[in-house]
Scaffold this active site. Structure first.
Site, PDB file in Angstrom:
ATOM      1  N   ASP A  31      86.778  21.810  -2.518  1.00  0.00           N
ATOM      2  CA  ASP A  31      87.066  20.385  -2.738  1.00  0.00           C
ATOM      3  C   ASP A  31      85.771  19.585  -2.731  1.00  0.00           C
ATOM      4  O   ASP A  31      84.931  19.761  -1.843  1.00  0.00           O
ATOM      5  CB  ASP A  31      87.942  19.867  -1.581  1.00  0.00           C
ATOM      6  CG  ASP A  31      89.332  19.487  -2.036  1.00  0.00           C
ATOM      7  OD1 ASP A  31      89.496  19.142  -3.220  1.00  0.00           O
ATOM      8  OD2 ASP A  31      90.241  19.540  -1.192  1.00  0.00           O
ATOM      9  N   GLU A  43     100.571  17.088  -6.042  1.00  0.00           N
ATOM     10  CA  GLU A  43     100.915  16.900  -4.619  1.00  0.00           C
ATOM     11  C   GLU A  43     101.887  15.731  -4.444  1.00  0.00           C
ATOM     12  O   GLU A  43     101.675  14.638  -4.989  1.00  0.00           O
ATOM     13  CB  GLU A  43      99.642  16.647  -3.800  1.00  0.00           C
ATOM     14  CG  GLU A  43      99.951  16.393  -2.328  1.00  0.00           C
ATOM     15  CD  GLU A  43      98.760  16.505  -1.389  1.00  0.00           C
ATOM     16  OE1 GLU A  43      97.653  16.842  -1.854  1.00  0.00           O
ATOM     17  OE2 GLU A  43      98.952  16.260  -0.181  1.00  0.00           O
ATOM     18  N   SER A 103      91.031  19.042   3.458  1.00  0.00           N
ATOM     19  CA  SER A 103      91.937  18.973   4.613  1.00  0.00           C
ATOM     20  C   SER A 103      91.264  19.567   5.847  1.00  0.00           C
ATOM     21  O   SER A 103      91.716  19.342   6.968  1.00  0.00           O
ATOM     22  CB  SER A 103      93.242  19.724   4.319  1.00  0.00           C
ATOM     23  OG  SER A 103      92.978  21.010   3.805  1.00  0.00           O
TER      24      SER A 103
HETATM   25  O1  KIV Z   1      92.579  19.577   0.919  1.00  0.00           O
HETATM   26  C1  KIV Z   1      93.541  20.300   0.679  1.00  0.00           C
HETATM   27  O2  KIV Z   1      93.931  21.172   1.463  1.00  0.00           O
HETATM   28  C2  KIV Z   1      94.227  20.098  -0.594  1.00  0.00           C
HETATM   29  C3  KIV Z   1      95.513  20.828  -0.846  1.00  0.00           C
HETATM   30  C4  KIV Z   1      96.552  20.363   0.072  1.00  0.00           C
HETATM   31  C5  KIV Z   1      95.921  20.761  -2.260  1.00  0.00           C
HETATM   32  O3  KIV Z   1      93.761  19.362  -1.401  1.00  0.00           O
END
Ligand code: KIV
Length: 296
Positions: free
Chosen positions: A93, A192, A55
């Site tokens: 991520d 999510e 994100s």
């Molecule tokens: O990228 C992110 O912030 C996420 C969360 C919202 C779980 O994957």
């Protein structure tokens, strides 16, 4: 020894302690962080998991969605966050494209997040269809977090950001996804954008801790994007977002006050300025006086 805000001694959060929290029915807390300052503050507030979410593509880099962000950009932020974290479990991520092309490439990219970024686990989106790949990455001694439901990297396949798991067949698929991740041995599963009832069923079914975002209160833990809780997103908030502060207003007020002080010459004050030592000041005055005298 460092203490939680409630004055209890703080332990390092690990994969094992997250499982223990699920067993003990203790809610797990997770927030995103993308830089050193936020990481320090979130860690010192005793949040269990810090997620360097992709994100950051939108919140930090201004991209339209998460698809464009690269491994190198994610690593840059992961390293900064790592320098600010002492106790929280640090998950990074894996961005779109970094685990979709081939298994070897995925293991290599996951390894970079641990070796170069300082992450303790990597997160990847997808359930059943990622289970074999996730096993390979765990075989390489890298803990993995799963992520199912509304998976933002699939925005084009899903034709937008829509709540998932609303039909019986979609619920069955989500259950299969969760069970596949559980059996593959993931550290936690992010749920999510799914109905509360479905998240509750998954949470009861799997031994792995579930962390919800837009998935209701029955998950083992909750995650929110730090920019959302601080009103720093420049966009209307989703239904599940609760604002805990208004950093946008705070920053705007501070910036406008600075501008007003500079333009009205109120900043800096004498007390905010450096001064010459007395002897140097006296010597300087003597030199200037002599110069003036010679010019007469
Ligand atoms: O990228 C992110 O912030 C996420 C969360 C919202 C779980 O994957």
């Amino acid at each position: 020894m460092s203490l939680t805000p409630a004055g209890e001694p703080r332990q390092k959060i690990t994969v094992a302690s997250l499982r223990e929290k699920k067993l003990q029915h203790q809610p797990i807390t997770c927030l995103t962080a993308y830089d050193y300052a936020a990481a320090r503050l979130v860690d010192e507030a005793a949040i269990d998991i810090i997620l360097v979410g992709d994100s950051l593509a939108q919140t930090m880099l201004g991209y339209e969605n998460t698809l464009a962000v690269s491994v190198d950009e994610m690593l840059h932020h992961t390293r900064a966050v790592h320098r600010g974290v002492k106790h929280a479990f640090l998950i990074a991520d894996m961005p779109f494209g970094s685990y979709h092309v081939g298994t070897d490439e995925a293991v290599k990219n996951a390894t970079r997040f641990i070796k170069e970024g300082g992450a303790e686990a990597v997160k990847m989106e997808g359930g059943e269809k990622r289970a074999d790949l996730i096993r390979r990455i765990i075989d390489a001694e890298i803990p993995v977090a799963g992520h199912i439901g509304l998976t933002p990297q699939s925005v084009n396949v899903m034709s937008g950001y829509k709540v998932q798991g609303k039909s019986l067949s979609a619920i069955e698929q989500l259950m299969r996804d969760a069970v596949a991740l559980d059996r593959a041995g993931v550290a936690c599963i992010y749920l999510e954008g799914i109905p509360r009832e479905v998240a509750a069923m998954i949470t009861a079914e799997v031994a792995t801790p579930t962390i919800g975002i837009g998935a209701g209160p029955d998950c083992d833990g909750q995650v929110l994007v730090i920019h959302d809780i601080l009103n720093l997103t420049f966009a209307p908030a989703a239904k599940f977002v609760r604002r805990y502060g208004d950093a946008a207003a705070l920053i705007t007020d501070a910036v406008q006050a600075f501008r007003a002080d500079v333009t009205s010459r109120q900043y800096p004050a004498d007390s905010e300025s450096y001064h010459l030592p007395k002897e140097t000041q006296q010597a300087l005055e003597t030199v200037l006086e002599r110069k003036r005298w010679m010019q007469r």
